[in-house]
Design a protein around this motif. Structure first.
Motif, PDB file in Angstrom:
ATOM      1  N   ARG A  44       0.817  -1.222   0.000  1.00 49.13           N
ATOM      2  CA  ARG A  44       0.000   0.000   0.000  1.00 49.13           C
ATOM      3  C   ARG A  44       0.846   1.265   0.000  1.00 49.13           C
ATOM      4  NH1 ARG A  44      -4.826   1.320   1.772  1.00 49.13           N
ATOM      5  NH2 ARG A  44      -3.825   2.524   3.345  1.00 49.13           N
ATOM      6  N   GLU A  45       2.093   1.166  -0.383  1.00 53.74           N
ATOM      7  CA  GLU A  45       2.983   2.324  -0.389  1.00 53.74           C
ATOM      8  C   GLU A  45       2.827   3.083  -1.702  1.00 53.74           C
ATOM      9  OE1 GLU A  45       4.867   3.500   2.063  1.00 53.74           O
ATOM     10  OE2 GLU A  45       6.937   3.707   1.451  1.00 53.74           O
TER      11      GLU A  45
ATOM     12  N   ALA B 119      -0.447  13.588  -2.763  1.00 54.47           N
ATOM     13  CA  ALA B 119      -0.823  12.734  -1.628  1.00 54.47           C
ATOM     14  C   ALA B 119      -2.305  12.398  -1.679  1.00 54.47           C
ATOM     15  CB  ALA B 119      -0.458  13.419  -0.312  1.00 54.47           C
TER      16      ALA B 119
ATOM     17  N   ASP C  29      -3.936   8.701  -2.036  1.00 51.79           N
ATOM     18  CA  ASP C  29      -4.958   8.262  -1.088  1.00 51.79           C
ATOM     19  C   ASP C  29      -6.196   7.747  -1.830  1.00 51.79           C
ATOM     20  OD1 ASP C  29      -5.983   8.128   1.716  1.00 51.79           O
ATOM     21  OD2 ASP C  29      -7.374   9.661   0.980  1.00 51.79           O
TER      22      ASP C  29
ATOM     23  N   GLY D 275      -1.777   4.095   1.146  1.00 47.80           N
ATOM     24  CA  GLY D 275      -1.892   4.730   2.453  1.00 47.80           C
ATOM     25  C   GLY D 275      -0.686   5.489   2.943  1.00 47.80           C
ATOM     26  N   SER D 276       0.419   5.462   2.208  1.00 45.90           N
ATOM     27  CA  SER D 276       1.616   6.174   2.638  1.00 45.90           C
ATOM     28  C   SER D 276       2.305   6.730   1.401  1.00 45.90           C
ATOM     29  CB  SER D 276       2.547   5.231   3.406  1.00 45.90           C
ATOM     30  OG  SER D 276       2.911   4.140   2.589  1.00 45.90           O
TER      31      SER D 276
ATOM     32  N   ARG E 246       9.634   9.535   3.876  1.00 41.98           N
ATOM     33  CA  ARG E 246       8.398   8.758   3.920  1.00 41.98           C
ATOM     34  C   ARG E 246       7.401   9.408   4.876  1.00 41.98           C
ATOM     35  NH1 ARG E 246       6.290   4.046   6.557  1.00 41.98           N
ATOM     36  NH2 ARG E 246       5.103   2.838   5.045  1.00 41.98           N
ATOM     37  N   TRP E 247       6.151   9.362   4.465  1.00 39.56           N
ATOM     38  CA  TRP E 247       5.024   9.723   5.304  1.00 39.56           C
ATOM     39  C   TRP E 247       4.259   8.425   5.498  1.00 39.56           C
ATOM     40  CZ3 TRP E 247       7.256  12.763   1.772  1.00 39.56           C
ATOM     41  CH2 TRP E 247       7.481  14.105   2.089  1.00 39.56           C
ATOM     42  N   ALA E 248       4.313   7.839   6.689  1.00 40.33           N
ATOM     43  CA  ALA E 248       3.657   6.556   6.954  1.00 40.33           C
ATOM     44  C   ALA E 248       2.137   6.694   6.922  1.00 40.33           C
ATOM     45  CB  ALA E 248       4.106   5.997   8.306  1.00 40.33           C
ATOM     46  N   ASP E 249       1.650   7.897   7.173  1.00 39.42           N
ATOM     47  CA  ASP E 249       0.212   8.177   7.168  1.00 39.42           C
ATOM     48  C   ASP E 249       0.001   9.438   6.359  1.00 39.42           C
ATOM     49  OD1 ASP E 249      -2.456   8.719   7.737  1.00 39.42           O
ATOM     50  OD2 ASP E 249      -2.089   9.185   9.850  1.00 39.42           O
ATOM     51  N   LEU E 250      -0.840   9.369   5.344  1.00 42.61           N
ATOM     52  CA  LEU E 250      -1.082  10.536   4.496  1.00 42.61           C
ATOM     53  C   LEU E 250      -1.961  11.585   5.153  1.00 42.61           C
ATOM     54  CD1 LEU E 250      -1.653   8.818   1.032  1.00 42.61           C
ATOM     55  CD2 LEU E 250       0.378  10.022   1.844  1.00 42.61           C
TER      56      LEU E 250
END
Length: 182
Positions: free
Chosen positions: A93-94, A120, A124, A129-130, A172-176
């Motif tokens: 899901r990256e 982003a 999404d 998701g990231s 990296r953004w683990a959560d958008l």
């Protein structure tokens, strides 16, 4: 400097291929002078890039997506491409922003932030998701930009540009959520 009171960010089309290439050549020459060999930068061609970008739109868009940023007069001053993260061992899901470039005069106007946030949101919507993005290790302005927006260093690698081996850092953004404002 470009005035960007309400810049337009939209999906790119084949009509934008030359503008995208022009932005890439100008931004590479400005950002990477002193990092990438001058001969390589001087040899970059808007025409060759135009053909490459045209192929990415024909017959159908590539697996990813491209957005352009236009100034108040409608001139393309930036672009970004992205989609599912590429490479072995990447979480399923990256998402990844493969490229994001602005003309030098469009930088530090808030347009880069809006363009990255738009990418982003696009990731999404595609169920990714990231977000990951790579920057040359010696590109301090890009690295600072990603850090200010909450990106965290997550990996390193070496890439080849022309005949040079250059170090890259992944942000990296683990959560958008925070990046897209939710």
């Amino acid at each position: 400097m470009i005035q960007t009171l309400s810049p337009l960010i939209r999906e790119a089309t084949a009509v934008d291929a030359e503008s995208i290439s022009r932005v890439r050549v100008a931004s590479w020459r400005a950002a990477y002078r002193g990092i990438i060999d001058d001969a390589y930068l001087d040899a970059l061609s808007v025409e060759a890039g135009r053909e490459r970008y045209l192929r990415s739109f024909d017959p159908a868009p590539a697996a990813g997506f491209t957005r352009v940023a236009a100034d108040d007069e409608g001139r393309v001053v930036g672009f970004a491409t992205g989609g599912a993260a590429r490479g072995a061992g990447v979480p399923w899901r990256e998402g990844e922003v493969w490229m994001i470039y602005l003309l030098p005069e469009a930088q530090r106007t808030g347009l880069g932030t809006r363009l990255l946030r738009s990418m982003a949101r696009g990731l999404d919507r595609r169920g990714l998701g990231s977000l990951a993005i790579w920057a040359l290790a010696r590109n301090a302005p890009a690295r600072g930009f990603y850090e200010r927006l909450g990106g965290r260093q997550a990996a390193e690698r070496t890439t080849t540009v022309g005949t040079q081996r250059l170090d890259e850092v992944m942000y990296r953004w683990a959560d958008l959520g925070p990046l897209i404002g939710r």
